[in-house]
Design an enzyme around this catalytic site. Sequence first.
Site, PDB file in Angstrom:
ATOM      1  N   LYS A 233     -13.880 -32.518  41.152  1.00  0.00           N
ATOM      2  CA  LYS A 233     -13.193 -33.701  40.622  1.00  0.00           C
ATOM      3  C   LYS A 233     -11.667 -33.502  40.559  1.00  0.00           C
ATOM      4  O   LYS A 233     -10.908 -34.446  40.722  1.00  0.00           O
ATOM      5  CB  LYS A 233     -13.757 -34.119  39.275  1.00  0.00           C
ATOM      6  CG  LYS A 233     -13.578 -33.161  38.134  1.00  0.00           C
ATOM      7  CD  LYS A 233     -14.133 -33.817  36.857  1.00  0.00           C
ATOM      8  CE  LYS A 233     -13.846 -33.115  35.566  1.00  0.00           C
ATOM      9  NZ  LYS A 233     -13.889 -31.701  35.440  1.00  0.00           N
TER      10      LYS A 233
ATOM     11  N   LYS B  78      -9.863 -31.682  42.697  1.00  0.00           N
ATOM     12  CA  LYS B  78      -9.374 -31.832  44.063  1.00  0.00           C
ATOM     13  C   LYS B  78      -9.398 -33.300  44.492  1.00  0.00           C
ATOM     14  O   LYS B  78      -8.452 -33.805  45.099  1.00  0.00           O
ATOM     15  CB  LYS B  78     -10.302 -31.047  44.980  1.00  0.00           C
ATOM     16  CG  LYS B  78      -9.637 -29.991  45.754  1.00  0.00           C
ATOM     17  CD  LYS B  78     -10.556 -29.624  46.867  1.00  0.00           C
ATOM     18  CE  LYS B  78     -10.646 -28.157  47.034  1.00  0.00           C
ATOM     19  NZ  LYS B  78     -11.456 -27.797  48.185  1.00  0.00           N
TER      20      LYS B  78
ATOM     21  N   ASP C 154     -10.056 -27.184  52.403  1.00  0.00           N
ATOM     22  CA  ASP C 154     -10.485 -25.891  51.891  1.00  0.00           C
ATOM     23  C   ASP C 154      -9.237 -25.079  51.579  1.00  0.00           C
ATOM     24  O   ASP C 154      -8.266 -25.103  52.347  1.00  0.00           O
ATOM     25  CB  ASP C 154     -11.384 -25.148  52.892  1.00  0.00           C
ATOM     26  CG  ASP C 154     -12.207 -24.103  52.164  1.00  0.00           C
ATOM     27  OD1 ASP C 154     -13.112 -24.481  51.393  1.00  0.00           O
ATOM     28  OD2 ASP C 154     -11.929 -22.902  52.330  1.00  0.00           O
TER      29      ASP C 154
ATOM     30  N   GLY D 270      -8.534 -24.132  38.627  1.00  0.00           N
ATOM     31  CA  GLY D 270      -8.594 -22.906  39.411  1.00  0.00           C
ATOM     32  C   GLY D 270      -7.563 -21.879  38.963  1.00  0.00           C
ATOM     33  O   GLY D 270      -7.424 -21.570  37.775  1.00  0.00           O
TER      34      GLY D 270
ATOM     35  N   ASP E 174      -4.397 -22.211  38.920  1.00  0.00           N
ATOM     36  CA  ASP E 174      -3.124 -22.843  38.524  1.00  0.00           C
ATOM     37  C   ASP E 174      -2.435 -22.176  37.329  1.00  0.00           C
ATOM     38  O   ASP E 174      -1.208 -22.037  37.339  1.00  0.00           O
ATOM     39  CB  ASP E 174      -3.339 -24.338  38.209  1.00  0.00           C
ATOM     40  CG  ASP E 174      -3.405 -25.189  39.469  1.00  0.00           C
ATOM     41  OD1 ASP E 174      -3.118 -24.661  40.566  1.00  0.00           O
ATOM     42  OD2 ASP E 174      -3.751 -26.379  39.362  1.00  0.00           O
TER      43      ASP E 174
ATOM     44  N   HIS F 201       0.602 -26.700  48.052  1.00  0.00           N
ATOM     45  CA  HIS F 201      -0.041 -26.460  49.347  1.00  0.00           C
ATOM     46  C   HIS F 201      -0.801 -27.704  49.823  1.00  0.00           C
ATOM     47  O   HIS F 201      -0.726 -28.098  50.966  1.00  0.00           O
ATOM     48  CB  HIS F 201      -1.017 -25.280  49.188  1.00  0.00           C
ATOM     49  CG  HIS F 201      -1.830 -25.364  47.923  1.00  0.00           C
ATOM     50  ND1 HIS F 201      -1.248 -25.249  46.682  1.00  0.00           N
ATOM     51  CD2 HIS F 201      -3.137 -25.641  47.686  1.00  0.00           C
ATOM     52  CE1 HIS F 201      -2.173 -25.421  45.749  1.00  0.00           C
ATOM     53  NE2 HIS F 201      -3.322 -25.668  46.322  1.00  0.00           N
TER      54      HIS F 201
HETATM   55  P1  IMP Z   1     -12.280 -24.623  47.676  1.00  0.00           P
HETATM   56  O1  IMP Z   1     -13.260 -23.720  48.365  1.00  0.00           O
HETATM   57  O2  IMP Z   1     -11.281 -25.208  48.569  1.00  0.00           O
HETATM   58  O3  IMP Z   1     -12.957 -25.642  46.810  1.00  0.00           O
HETATM   59  O4  IMP Z   1     -11.433 -23.758  46.660  1.00  0.00           O
HETATM   60  C1  IMP Z   1     -11.681 -22.413  46.386  1.00  0.00           C
HETATM   61  C2  IMP Z   1     -11.111 -22.035  45.070  1.00  0.00           C
HETATM   62  O5  IMP Z   1      -9.701 -21.998  45.179  1.00  0.00           O
HETATM   63  C3  IMP Z   1     -11.418 -22.977  43.921  1.00  0.00           C
HETATM   64  O6  IMP Z   1     -12.603 -22.627  43.282  1.00  0.00           O
HETATM   65  C4  IMP Z   1     -10.239 -22.775  43.010  1.00  0.00           C
HETATM   66  O7  IMP Z   1     -10.461 -21.668  42.164  1.00  0.00           O
HETATM   67  C5  IMP Z   1      -9.137 -22.410  43.971  1.00  0.00           C
HETATM   68  N1  IMP Z   1      -8.251 -23.554  44.235  1.00  0.00           N
HETATM   69  C6  IMP Z   1      -8.354 -24.495  45.204  1.00  0.00           C
HETATM   70  N2  IMP Z   1      -7.325 -25.358  45.128  1.00  0.00           N
HETATM   71  C7  IMP Z   1      -6.574 -24.946  44.098  1.00  0.00           C
HETATM   72  C8  IMP Z   1      -5.380 -25.445  43.511  1.00  0.00           C
HETATM   73  O8  IMP Z   1      -4.776 -26.449  43.929  1.00  0.00           O
HETATM   74  N3  IMP Z   1      -4.919 -24.747  42.453  1.00  0.00           N
HETATM   75  C9  IMP Z   1      -5.534 -23.638  41.951  1.00  0.00           C
HETATM   76  N4  IMP Z   1      -6.646 -23.155  42.453  1.00  0.00           N
HETATM   77  C10 IMP Z   1      -7.168 -23.800  43.520  1.00  0.00           C
END
Ligand code: IMP
Length: 217
Positions: A10, A12, A69, A153, A155, A180
């Site tokens: 949610k 993202k 991702d 995450g 952050d 990013h």
């Molecule tokens: P995903 O596989 O792209 O959903 O992301 C992998 C992991 O990266 C997530 O579980 C978060 O812990 C971390 N992550 C992804 N995007 C962010 C962000 O914008 N800020 C902080 N952590 C992020």
Amino acid sequence: MQLLVASRNKHKLKELTALLKDLPLEAIPATDIRGLSEVVEDGATIRDNAIKKAVETARVAKKLTLADDTGLEVDALKGEPGVRSARFAGEDATYHENNKKLLQQLEGVAYDKRTARFRCVVAIADENGLCECVEGICNGTILEAERGGGGFGYDPLFIADGQTKTFAELSPEVKNRISHRAKAMQKAWAVLSRYLRERSAGGEDDAQPKPPQRERV
Ligand code: IMP
């Protein structure tokens, strides 16, 4: 025209939807489509996983689909957690558990050696498996303790270069200008705009015609 956003996260979804808001597209979260199962993220790289999520979801839903991702690459950990960012502390690890593990692994590492970057790959795919990828990177530093209650995450541990606040302390608007994901989505915007232009020039108004690029996966 509809654009399916292949994420169940949610936080993202909120960021991606805000970043898409000025395009003449109706962004639909994957959670709104019945019968879509979660794509297993078992790729060797962030890019592999973004492509897999976009292509598999687009094929099943038969809609133009965007997937993101993201991974955090920490220099002192030779690029870890990278593609394993979500499950760094274990298969069902919480954000806090992942952050705790990251802090443990960086114990004793001096501030100037705690450099890191978020890498975000956005893939756009159509139902035929045609897919285009773009990437956004945000460089920064990992703090020694969590700070801030916003974001998600990693952050609370990440200060982007040139900032004094962590991503979790910045407003969503500021994070969405410098992150990013914002950088990747600026490029994705160009891809989607071109696609919309091509589609209207070609007079195609089928529900979900071909997307912009031309890499078959
Ligand atoms: P995903 O596989 O792209 O959903 O992301 C992998 C992991 O990266 C997530 O579980 C978060 O812990 C971390 N992550 C992804 N995007 C962010 C962000 O914008 N800020 C902080 N952590 C992020």
